[in-house]
Design an enzyme around this catalytic site. Structure first.
Site, mmCIF file in Angstrom:
data_model
loop_
_atom_site.group_PDB
_atom_site.id
_atom_site.type_symbol
_atom_site.label_atom_id
_atom_site.label_comp_id
_atom_site.label_asym_id
_atom_site.label_seq_id
_atom_site.Cartn_x
_atom_site.Cartn_y
_atom_site.Cartn_z
ATOM 1 N N LYS A 1 0.868 -1.151 -0.102
ATOM 2 C CA LYS A 1 0.129 -0.059 -0.127
ATOM 3 C C LYS A 1 0.900 1.260 0.087
ATOM 4 C CE LYS A 1 -3.815 -2.474 2.221
ATOM 5 N NZ LYS A 1 -4.217 -2.915 3.314
ATOM 6 N N GLN B 1 -4.178 -1.756 9.750
ATOM 7 C CA GLN B 1 -4.242 -3.279 8.937
ATOM 8 C C GLN B 1 -5.008 -4.407 9.838
ATOM 9 O OE1 GLN B 1 -3.093 -3.736 5.852
ATOM 10 N NE2 GLN B 1 -3.879 -5.860 6.161
ATOM 11 N N ASP C 1 -11.093 2.631 4.486
ATOM 12 C CA ASP C 1 -11.520 1.333 4.434
ATOM 13 C C ASP C 1 -12.886 1.224 4.577
ATOM 14 O OD1 ASP C 1 -9.394 -0.483 3.997
ATOM 15 O OD2 ASP C 1 -8.839 -0.821 6.303
#
Ligand code: NDP
Length: 294
Positions: free
Chosen positions: A52, A96, A119
């Site tokens: 990422k 994460q 997200d």
């Protein structure tokens, strides 16, 4: 002949399109910034975070990489999130997953500024999605929607079976494909470990999407002829190679590709799209926070 859906190629096209949006923001003095928070020693999580970061660098976006000790307290994580919430150069960030079990998931999600929640996991953003007005579409489901679009498959009216009901893939994907809007309007069946006669359901489906976390669980005998198969799974299966493992999806590729009209490979299918949609959301977040329409 089965069509292998090339997620890397679709993601590359999408990223080209994103570059012009980044240029528009930069012309107004804004460089989109993404932060990742890693709180795990899991090698796969470390790899995802570094990919990422690399995507941001490739697109000329700012990337901040925060690593917390896995034993950090919920308060330490919350204080890191508070700092990110008040940093004007960070437009979006993510923690994460999976996170250590001593961190209550629903508590830390509430600490994320919903405008920076790229997200799409904050309860406010989940609610917006479910009510049909998504702010940030969760990255993997959105990437799958874009993959279907790339092969000219319109979900409208199709029978779609999703196997897996997690909060990060199955549930938001079902909501996205149900939306009364382009890319939606499907009839969705959401299956899980308590589902009876799973193979009967998958055999009825025009599109089967596997997000299970069990290597090669969906076999060709569970599919109808000409089905579209989207394999979300990424599983490390130990072998004798130098790395010590190979990557396997949740679909048994060889048998499934004999039945399917189109199928995503693992790796190179859904994974690159998830990352591209994270870049998309971060740019969207920068646009919202700076009031610069794109
Ligand atoms: P979870 O473990 O959170 O969820 C798995 C789901 O599969 C659960 O709903 C579970 O049912 C269901 N399931 C498990 N076993 C069976 C079974 N025997 N029959 C039917 N259903 C079953 O996984 P995630 O959603 O987080 O991830 C799924 C996979 O996708 C993983 O391999 C993960 O690595 C991968 N992934 C890939 C991404 C990408 O970008 N390519 C992004 C995110 C995930 P129940 O709810 O009843 O337990």
């Amino acid at each position: 002949m089965v069509h292998i859906i090339d997620g890397n190629a679709v993601a590359a096209l999408l990223k080209e399109d994103l570059k012009s949006k980044i240029d528009t923001l930069r012309d107004s003095g804004i460089t989109p910034g993404l932060a990742t928070v890693l709180m795990s020693e899991d090698p796969a999580s470390k790899t995802y975070v570094s990919m990422k970061q690399r995507d941001c660098e490739e697109l000329g976006m700012n990337a901040t990489d925060i690593v917390l000790d896995p034993t950090s307290s919920p308060e330490e994580l919350h204080s890191t999130l508070d700092t990110l919430n008040s940093d004007p150069d960070i437009h979006g960030y993510l923690v994460q997953m999976p996170i250590p079990s001593h961190i209550p998931e629903q508590e830390f999600l509430f600490h994320i500024d919903p405008l920076k929640d790229v997200d799409g996991f904050h309860p406010e953003n989940v609610g917006l999605l479910v009510s049909g007005n998504p702010r940030y579409k969760p990255c993997t489901p959105h990437g799958i929607q874009k993959l279907l679009e790339s092969i000219n498959v319109d979900p409208s009216g199709k029978d779609i079976v999703i196997v897996g009901r997690s909060n990060i893939v199955g549930k938001p994907l079902a909501n996205l494909l149900l939306q009364k809007s382009p890319g939606g309007n499907a009839t969705v069946t959401l299956c899980h470990s308590r589902t009876h006669n799973l193979a009967n359901k998958t055999r009825e489906a025009d599109i089967v999407i596997a997000a299970i976390g069990v290597p090669e669980f969906i076999t060709g005998s569970m599919l109808s002829d000409g089905a579209i198969v989207i394999d979300v799974g990424v599983n490390r299966v130990e072998d004798d190679s130098e790395k010590g493992y190979r990557l396997a999806g949740d679909v048994e590729f060889d048998s499934a590709s004999k039945k399917a009209k189109a199928i995503t490979p693992v790796p190179g299918g859904v994974g690159p799209m998830t990352r591209a949609m994270l870049m998309y959301n971060t740019i969207h977040a920068a646009s919202l926070q700076s009031n610069i329409p794109l």
